[in-house]
Design an enzyme around this catalytic site. Structure first.
Site, short mmCIF file in Angstrom:
data_model
loop_
_atom_site.label_atom_id
_atom_site.label_comp_id
_atom_site.label_asym_id
_atom_site.label_seq_id
_atom_site.Cartn_x
_atom_site.Cartn_y
_atom_site.Cartn_z
N TYR A 123 35.92 49.69 31.51
CA TYR A 123 34.45 49.67 31.47
C TYR A 123 33.86 50.65 30.44
O TYR A 123 32.68 50.97 30.50
CB TYR A 123 33.86 50.01 32.85
CG TYR A 123 34.09 48.99 33.93
CD1 TYR A 123 34.55 47.71 33.65
CD2 TYR A 123 33.84 49.30 35.26
CE1 TYR A 123 34.76 46.78 34.66
CE2 TYR A 123 34.04 48.37 36.27
CZ TYR A 123 34.51 47.12 35.96
OH TYR A 123 34.70 46.21 36.97
N LYS A 171 48.41 49.65 38.65
CA LYS A 171 49.29 48.54 38.29
C LYS A 171 50.25 49.05 37.21
O LYS A 171 50.39 48.47 36.12
CB LYS A 171 48.40 47.38 37.77
CG LYS A 171 49.11 46.06 37.62
CD LYS A 171 49.40 45.37 38.92
CE LYS A 171 50.15 44.07 38.67
NZ LYS A 171 50.71 43.47 39.88
N ASP A 204 47.26 44.56 43.56
CA ASP A 204 47.31 43.26 44.24
C ASP A 204 47.76 43.44 45.69
O ASP A 204 47.22 42.82 46.61
CB ASP A 204 48.21 42.27 43.49
CG ASP A 204 49.49 42.90 42.96
OD1 ASP A 204 49.60 44.14 42.99
OD2 ASP A 204 50.38 42.16 42.52
N ASP A 228 36.00 49.14 41.71
CA ASP A 228 34.81 48.29 41.76
C ASP A 228 35.07 47.08 42.66
O ASP A 228 34.30 46.76 43.57
CB ASP A 228 34.50 47.85 40.32
CG ASP A 228 33.18 47.12 40.20
OD1 ASP A 228 32.43 47.11 41.18
OD2 ASP A 228 32.92 46.56 39.13
N ASP A 232 34.03 46.47 47.16
CA ASP A 232 33.24 45.36 47.71
C ASP A 232 34.05 44.63 48.77
O ASP A 232 33.52 44.22 49.81
CB ASP A 232 32.85 44.37 46.60
CG ASP A 232 31.50 44.73 46.00
OD1 ASP A 232 31.11 45.92 46.07
OD2 ASP A 232 30.82 43.83 45.45
#
Ligand code: ATP
Length: 341
Positions: A123, A171, A204, A228, A232
């Site tokens: 980002y 990851k 994951d 992020d 949620d």
């Protein structure tokens, strides 16, 4: 006297702001906390009026305050919060996901916090077109940012009354350099916090485990984009976005805001859940308490939690939680609890 900058926001922002201010007044009166709330213009209305979603005078007010409470902003959200995170160096995005009475979440025992690195990663805005048929984005990872977010997460796990564990989510099996650096920093910081159980999880697997076994988590520390997405997911697993508070914390400043957007679909109907913003205000009191060693603010943050639990146990809740109460009725019920407190 605490000076609190208050951004009312757009959509449901003004409604849940009114509800939160009533609760702040009740808490401050009950506990003798001296607080001045200063309205700050920001968001879509500021954009229409000044041509900028965050005019200079608003930024000055925020800089001159002890903390900022921000309701959700509409179309111009990124111009306000992404900018503020950068200029105020609010490097830790802290997002609790917690089960409350009456919430229709996946499990009753969920009580976790996601600590998301807030300043770099994919980002960082470094996106380029290569010719007309390809584009790239650069994932920025620095040791400084990884070390300080890991340190923040471990200190949080030590301070809170949780399972005393930190899971670092990345990851690094594929992104060996960027995520590899993040993982190495987390391990280094973990070695200095031996009383906290440390483990690592690929992103994951974490997405899966948040659904399979969410109550097993305590503190999750992760990189910007993973945080992020996972936060949620965690908010929804816990029950409702309308109950999801968050904090953006730096070494000097902090901004407290709901994790959700301005919910234009329900704006103006008086049914928005104000608890996300009231819980964000609770996080603000907790932060002020630790920054200024202020027992009254610590008490205020506990009273927010206890009052919300009590109100929800009585079935007083907005429609997103399956209740029939209005935004205002929920706020009034919390004020009554605080007065009884
Ligand atoms: P954004 O892109 O800004 O996140 P969005 O519309 O995609 O906006 P939200 O505004 O967060 O996402 O809303 C998602 C859903 O959750 C909507 O149906 C909205 O009504 C609901 N919602 C969000 N916040 C609340 C709240 N405080 N109370 C009740 N429902 C809410």
């Amino acid at each position: 006297m605490y000076r609190i900058a208050f951004i009312e926001g757009d959509g449901i922002g003004p409604e849940i702001s009114r509800a939160t201010r009533v609760v702040l007044d009740a808490l401050n009166a009950r506990l003798g906390i001296k607080m001045r709330i200063i309205d700050v213009e920001a968001g879509d209305s500021a954009l229409a009026r000044y041509g900028r979603a965050l005019p200079e005078h608003s930024l000055d007010t925020i800089r001159g305050s002890d903390a900022c409470i921000k309701a959700p902003i509409g179309e111009s959200a990124a111009d306000v919060i992404v900018y503020l995170r950068r200029v105020l160096d609010l490097y830790a995005n802290v997002r609790p996901a917690k089960a409350y009475p009456g919430m229709r979440g996946l499990r009753d025992g969920i009580d976790l916090i996601i600590v998301r690195e807030n300043t770099e990663d994919i980002y960082s805005g470094l996106e380029y077109d290569i010719g007309s048929d390809a584009s790239i984005a650069i994932k920025v990872t620095t040791k400084r940012a990884c070390m300080r977010i890991a340190e923040y997460a471990f200190k949080l796990a030590e301070a809170r009354d949780g399972k005393r564990s930190v899971v670092a989510v990345h990851k690094a099996n594929l992104l060996r350099r960027t995520d590899g650096l993040f993982a190495r920093c987390c391990r280094e910081v973990a070695s200095r916090h031996q009383s906290i159980r440390f483990s690592e999880m690929y992103v994951d697997a974490c997405a899966m485990n948040l659904i399979r076994n969410p109550e097993a988590f305590d503190v999750i520390v992760t990189m910007n984009m993973y945080g992020d997405i996972l936060s949620d997911e965690a908010a929804q697993v816990a029950g409702s976005l309308g109950m999801a508070p968050s904090a953006n914390i730096g070494d000097t400043y902090a901004i407290f805001e709901p994790a959700h957007g301005s919910a234009p679909d329900i704006a103006g109907k008086g049914i928005a859940n104000p608890l996300s913003l009231i819980l964000s205000a609770g996080m603000m009191y907790e932060w002020l308490a630790s920054k200024h060693n202020d027992a009254r603010c610590a008490e205020a943050s506990k009273l927010v939690e206890v009052s919300i639990r009590s109100v929800l146990s009585k079935g007083i809740a907005t429609p997103d939680l399956g209740g029939r109460s209005s935004t205002e009725e929920v706020a009034d019920a919390i004020v009554e609890e605080i007065k009884r407190g």
